[in-house]
Write a protein that holds these residues in place. Sequence first.
Motif, short mmCIF file in Angstrom:
data_model
loop_
_atom_site.label_atom_id
_atom_site.label_comp_id
_atom_site.label_asym_id
_atom_site.label_seq_id
_atom_site.Cartn_x
_atom_site.Cartn_y
_atom_site.Cartn_z
N ALA A 83 0.82 -1.18 0.01
CA ALA A 83 0.09 0.07 0.02
C ALA A 83 0.83 1.15 0.04
N ARG A 86 2.33 1.76 -3.48
CA ARG A 86 1.45 2.24 -4.40
C ARG A 86 1.10 3.75 -4.32
N SER A 87 1.32 4.30 -2.92
CA SER A 87 1.11 5.43 -2.61
C SER A 87 2.20 6.41 -3.43
N MET A 91 -0.95 5.74 -10.45
CA MET A 91 -1.37 5.22 -11.59
C MET A 91 -2.63 5.82 -12.29
N PRO A 98 -13.21 7.23 -12.15
CA PRO A 98 -13.64 7.96 -10.74
C PRO A 98 -14.48 7.07 -10.05
N PHE A 99 -14.36 7.33 -8.73
CA PHE A 99 -15.37 6.68 -7.60
C PHE A 99 -16.76 7.28 -7.75
N TYR A 109 -10.05 10.99 -1.45
CA TYR A 109 -9.86 9.71 -0.99
C TYR A 109 -8.45 9.37 -0.74
N GLY A 110 -7.41 9.62 -1.52
CA GLY A 110 -6.03 9.00 -1.53
C GLY A 110 -5.35 9.58 0.11
N ARG A 112 -7.08 10.55 2.54
CA ARG A 112 -7.50 9.73 3.54
C ARG A 112 -7.00 8.49 4.02
N VAL A 113 -7.06 7.69 2.77
CA VAL A 113 -6.38 6.51 3.10
C VAL A 113 -5.03 6.53 3.38
N ASN A 114 -4.42 7.41 3.36
CA ASN A 114 -2.85 7.44 3.78
C ASN A 114 -2.66 8.19 4.84
N ARG A 162 -6.22 12.94 -8.88
CA ARG A 162 -6.49 12.32 -7.60
C ARG A 162 -5.08 11.27 -7.38
N ALA A 163 -4.43 10.89 -8.62
CA ALA A 163 -2.93 10.50 -8.23
C ALA A 163 -2.15 11.48 -7.58
N ILE A 166 -1.72 12.54 -3.77
CA ILE A 166 -0.98 12.21 -2.53
C ILE A 166 0.77 12.13 -2.98
N MET B 177 -12.82 0.10 -10.61
CA MET B 177 -12.88 1.09 -9.33
C MET B 177 -12.15 0.43 -8.19
N ALA B 183 -4.41 1.46 -6.51
CA ALA B 183 -3.37 2.35 -6.85
C ALA B 183 -3.17 3.48 -5.98
N LEU B 184 -4.04 4.10 -5.39
CA LEU B 184 -4.04 5.34 -4.42
C LEU B 184 -3.45 4.97 -2.93
N GLY B 185 -2.99 3.51 -2.88
CA GLY B 185 -2.26 3.04 -1.65
C GLY B 185 -3.44 2.63 -0.63
N GLU B 190 -9.68 -1.21 3.57
CA GLU B 190 -10.18 0.31 3.31
C GLU B 190 -10.86 0.27 1.85
N LYS B 194 -14.51 1.47 1.97
CA LYS B 194 -14.94 2.70 1.57
C LYS B 194 -15.01 2.99 -0.16
#
Lengths: 253, 297
Positions: A83, A86-87, A91, A98-99, A109-110, A112-114, A162-163, A166, B177, B183-185, B190, B194
Amino acid sequence: MDADLKMSVKQLNFFYDKFKALENISLDFYAGHVTALIGPSGCGKSTFLRCLNRMNDLIPKSRVEGKILLDNEDIYDCAVNVATLRSRIGMVFQKPNPFPKTIFENVAYGLRVNGIKDKTLIADRVTESLNQAALWDEVKDRIYDSALELSGGQQQRLCIARALAIKPEVILMDEPASALDPIATQKIEELIHQLKKMFTIIIVTHNMQQAARVSDITAFFYMGKLIETDKTDTLFTRPKLKQTEDYITGRFG
Amino acid sequence: MAINRQFKERWMRRFFFVIASTSIFILLLIMIFLFAEGLPIFKKVSLTDFIFGKYWYPTSEPPEFGIFPLIAASISVTVLSAVISIPLGVMTAIYLAEIAAFKVREIVKPMVELLAAIPSVVIGFFGMVIVSPFLQDMFDVATGLNLFNAALMLGFMSVPTICSISEDAVSSVPRAMKEASFALGATHFETIFKVVLPASLSGITTSIILGMSRAIGETMVVLMVAGGAAMIPLSIFDPVRPMPASIAAEMAEAPFRGDHYYALFATGVVLFCFTLMFNIIADHIAYKYKQTGDSTL
Ligand SMILES: Nc1ncnc2c1ncn2[C@@H]1O[C@H](COP(=O)(O)OP(=O)(O)O)[C@@H](O)[C@H]1O
Ligand SMILES: [Mg+2]
């Protein structure tokens, strides 16, 4: 080469179960440069790109041999947190994905998950990334609307934003403009020019004009092998191998 | 030749139309019958007294036709069963769709769906013979045939519905998706919480409502294990008498077209309204929050 080595692929083989999709690939990527991967469809460009951020880990029965170094550390080492890796390596996919969330949430999103929780920091980064992706002016009045309402080109720039949010070190792009119209494509290409100062960019494209326009270095793949790699100018004007010449002059492919 | 085919085409269309209208017509007849046999009770008691009346003594003199204890029983049994079946069903669905190995999923999913094929009388029997004595010993309650037992059995019965439909919803979230999230880690969990769950929320909600609608209409299980007392439950170990159990138990002894008979049909109408409401909500959610598919260009 006068630039810093960022990633280095050494004797990479990749298998989908028994099918060998990549064979003995060695290739270096330099910071601040755009490297284009070209080659006919099915030659393994996407497979290769997805090895670079370990996206292929998700494919059952797939197998990697060889080494991929990021800042001299093997990303396939068992001590590596995938993880986190990938941050560091962003990519952008072929089709905009998109979500189904708001524009703001897509970019946040990125973060927050980081583990970023500070609301003002998140808001600042969202604005900054949308600006970097040249999307801010178009969406600033509706960042709380659903991202799915954007056009295809806007969605793709949102995926880039989005990419970027982060702050990755490397950005992988898999035919990022192949689903877009010429104007949207042009915007993405301009964007790549802007971004290459800050990131190491690796872009897959089957469009040779695009490779010639955006990249500094081009690598030509054919049937799972790396045939030739050189400075883009050189590769397109004086290819060393007959196979490369045939491909770039459109005699096959 | 062409005319002949057109002719056939037209007759096939008519044939299917007749078959379809016959089944719809029969369903309509049943509904008309239900209302026709239920409404006369309101000559004796008012609608509010019927629904909110606290006493259901249909055979005493004078009789009392308040079905509030039955409604309270149905609602409490259904809600408690949902508390059991939602986590079980949804978590099993997530496990199968996202975590389990392909082979495990191929074996377990049909097995869960097969659970739906267990006749409810068998589940009722199980609740009576195994669960009831166990509850009686374990919690030291007067009877093991009670609200909790019924909720437990109904919960098990709704798990297959919830799990199967939820699994479909979860596994139809586009791979692109999930990959975007990775890809965003984001980690696997999660990504599940999410991205995957929010994107499949409409399917999951639909499955829950269909599961609950199955539970509230289920008759045999509650007839066998709910205990049968027409009282408003004060604890989850009180015996209760949900609407379907009341109808099934009393219909045989209620004099034909007597007040008791009408009252039971009216109870049926109330039950019908509940299940209809569940289905309308499910439909509405499925329509309004369509499963998110691929992004369009
Ligand atoms: N998930 C997969 N499983 C098995 N084979 C695959 C998979 N993805 C791609 N391949 C095969 O690997 C080869 C390279 O594919 P890909 O990397 O997508 O090529 P490109 O991006 O250059 O068009 C193709 O022959 C393709 O059929
Ligand atoms: Mg590809």
